[in-house]
Write an enzyme that holds these catalytic residues in place. Structure first.
Site, short mmCIF file in Angstrom:
data_model
loop_
_atom_site.label_atom_id
_atom_site.label_comp_id
_atom_site.label_asym_id
_atom_site.label_seq_id
_atom_site.Cartn_x
_atom_site.Cartn_y
_atom_site.Cartn_z
N LYS A 185 0.82 -1.21 0.00
CA LYS A 185 0.00 0.00 0.00
C LYS A 185 0.87 1.27 0.00
O LYS A 185 2.09 1.21 0.03
CB LYS A 185 -0.92 -0.02 1.23
CG LYS A 185 -1.92 -1.18 1.20
CD LYS A 185 -2.95 -0.99 0.11
CE LYS A 185 -4.12 -1.95 0.20
NZ LYS A 185 -3.89 -3.26 -0.45
C1 LIG Z 1 -9.84 -2.01 -1.39
C2 LIG Z 1 -9.29 -2.82 -0.26
N1 LIG Z 1 -10.05 -2.99 0.85
C3 LIG Z 1 -9.61 -3.69 1.89
C4 LIG Z 1 -8.36 -4.25 1.90
C5 LIG Z 1 -7.96 -5.09 3.08
O1 LIG Z 1 -6.83 -4.64 3.72
P1 LIG Z 1 -5.86 -5.68 4.49
O2 LIG Z 1 -5.15 -6.47 3.46
O3 LIG Z 1 -4.96 -4.77 5.26
O4 LIG Z 1 -6.71 -6.49 5.39
C6 LIG Z 1 -7.52 -4.07 0.79
C7 LIG Z 1 -6.15 -4.58 0.73
O5 LIG Z 1 -5.57 -5.46 0.69
C8 LIG Z 1 -8.01 -3.36 -0.33
O6 LIG Z 1 -7.26 -3.19 -1.43
#
Ligand SMILES: Cc1ncc(COP(=O)(O)O)c(C=O)c1O
Length: 386
Positions: A189
């Site tokens: 990210k």
């Molecule tokens: C649009 C979106 N929402 C939610 C997430 C979930 O985040 P995480 O991987 O930190 O749980 C991600 C990323 O991976 C994402 O790209």
């Protein structure tokens, strides 16, 4: 001949991150404590948010957002089909049902407020938007719709820490416009801690619910007891262990100090891509009507022409060492979601279905060089001229 590898995303951590993590290891306190509190304070100040709570990942942030808004079985939540599956999974955790909303069109891959309006039923309780690729959704139209229909708004800002909503009242950072904003600090990210996330809100009552549910519904933390601020605790609600730790918070603090500069670099590279790909009729570039200054340029998605052979395009780039990806296969197409709703959820998503087979994400990351970008562009041109 050795081919230079150009990854889709890349993270370079420096001496400052090493020093920050080393300091935590030497401090002897690893679980949530003062660095996490400082990360929350600085993140809230960066966004202009009242309350910020660091959590284990972006999915946990979304789950907490759904929980504190009391979503439950029988409720419906409007969310995009073109997103990472975590967006919809977080809704499912509560027993509520995601109702998938179309994108605005090939020019704008964000949540369509107009399509959402037509999908509201008496069971609809909330709207969960995603600022796809770092481009802010039309929060003016979305909050107007939510106010009119009495719906909560959750912002999934996993791609967008620092993206701006240019409201008539002045610029606002995304995540501070809806009732709750959720961020991810996953390893690819714009701000990375490996795994990690943040939940933000302006609402004191919701903030208290996040604080307690993040840590088993307990009224005090181990850190409070360690510092002698309290000796015991009560459990006032069911909760989770969604706490961040000091190692990752210390990484987050360093990364936050670099965020504006790395977002600016992403914008610069995006501008270059746009200029250099502008004369290729075989490629459509979405989001051209949104000023890059408002975007965090997390991804660089392109759309191939209808009927183009996407696999061949991706294989061609791969043979030249260039990694590409697809953001995203639409959620209703996954077999689990098809089993949940065998009646066919992909109906009513004409734009999403039309663009799904045309989407490709090109490499984009702050340390990408202009030479690497030129190589990607040149390889694309070779594909279309050979
Ligand atoms: C649009 C979106 N929402 C939610 C997430 C979930 O985040 P995480 O991987 O930190 O749980 C991600 C990323 O991976 C994402 O790209």
């Amino acid at each position: 001949m050795t081919v230079e590898k150009i990854p889709l995303a890349d993270v370079k951590l420096g001496e400052e991150e090493v020093a920050a993590v080393t300091a935590v290891l030497q401090s002897g306190w690893l679980s949530m404590g003062p660095r996490t509190q400082e990360f929350e304070r600085q993140f809230a100040s960066f966004l202009g948010a009242k309350h910020a709570f660091a959590v284990t990942n972006g999915t946990a942030a979304l789950h907490l957002a759904c929980e504190i808004l009391d979503l439950k079985p029988g409720d419906e939540v409007l969310c995009p089909a073109l997103t990472f599956v975590a967006t919809a999974n977080a809704i499912l955790y509560t027993g509520a049902r995601p109702v998938f909303v179309d994108v605005n069109g090939p020019h704008d891959l964000n949540f369509s407020a107009a399509d959402a309006a037509g999908k509201i039923t008496p069971r609809t309780k909330a709207i969960m938007v995603v600022h796809y690729a770092g481009y802010p959704c039309d929060m003016e139209a979305i909050t107007r719709l939510a106010r009119k229909r009495g719906l909560h708004v959750i912002e999934d800002c996993a791609h967008a820490p620092g993206a701006i909503h240019p409201s008539p009242q002045g610029p606002q950072k995304v995540g501070t416009i809806g009732n709750v904003g959720c961020f991810s600090f996953f390893a690819n990210k714009n701000l990375v801690t490996g795994e990690g996330g943040m939940v933000v809100t302006a609402d004191q009552h919701l903030a208290e619910k996040i604080r307690t549910r993040r840590s088993h519904g307990m009224t005090t933390l181990t850190w409070d007891r360690h510092k002698g601020h309290s000796f015991s605790y009560d459990v006032v609600t069911p909760g989770y262990n969604y706490r961040l730790d000091e190692i990752r918070a210390s990484l987050g603090l360093v990364q936050l100090s670099r965020l504006e500069a790395s977002n600016a670099r992403r914008r610069h590279l995006t501008r270059l891509y746009r200029e250099k790909l502008a004369d290729l009729p075989q490629i459509h570039l979405p989001f051209q009507s949104i000023s890059l200054e408002y975007s965090t340029c997390h991804l660089f998605p392109i759309l191939l022409a209808a009927g183009a052979d996407r696999s061949r395009f991706m294989e061609h780039l791969s043979s030249r060492g260039i990694q590409t990806s697809i953001h995203y296969p639409p959620i209703p197409g996954f077999s689990y979601y098809q089993r949940l709703w065998p009646e066919g959820y992909e109906h009513g998503l004409p734009h999403t279905n039309e663009i799904a087979s045309r989407l490709v994400s090109l490499p984009l990351f702050p340390t990408m060089t202009e030479k690497q970008l030129d190589l990607v562009v040149e390889s694309i041109k070779v594909f279309f001229t050979s």
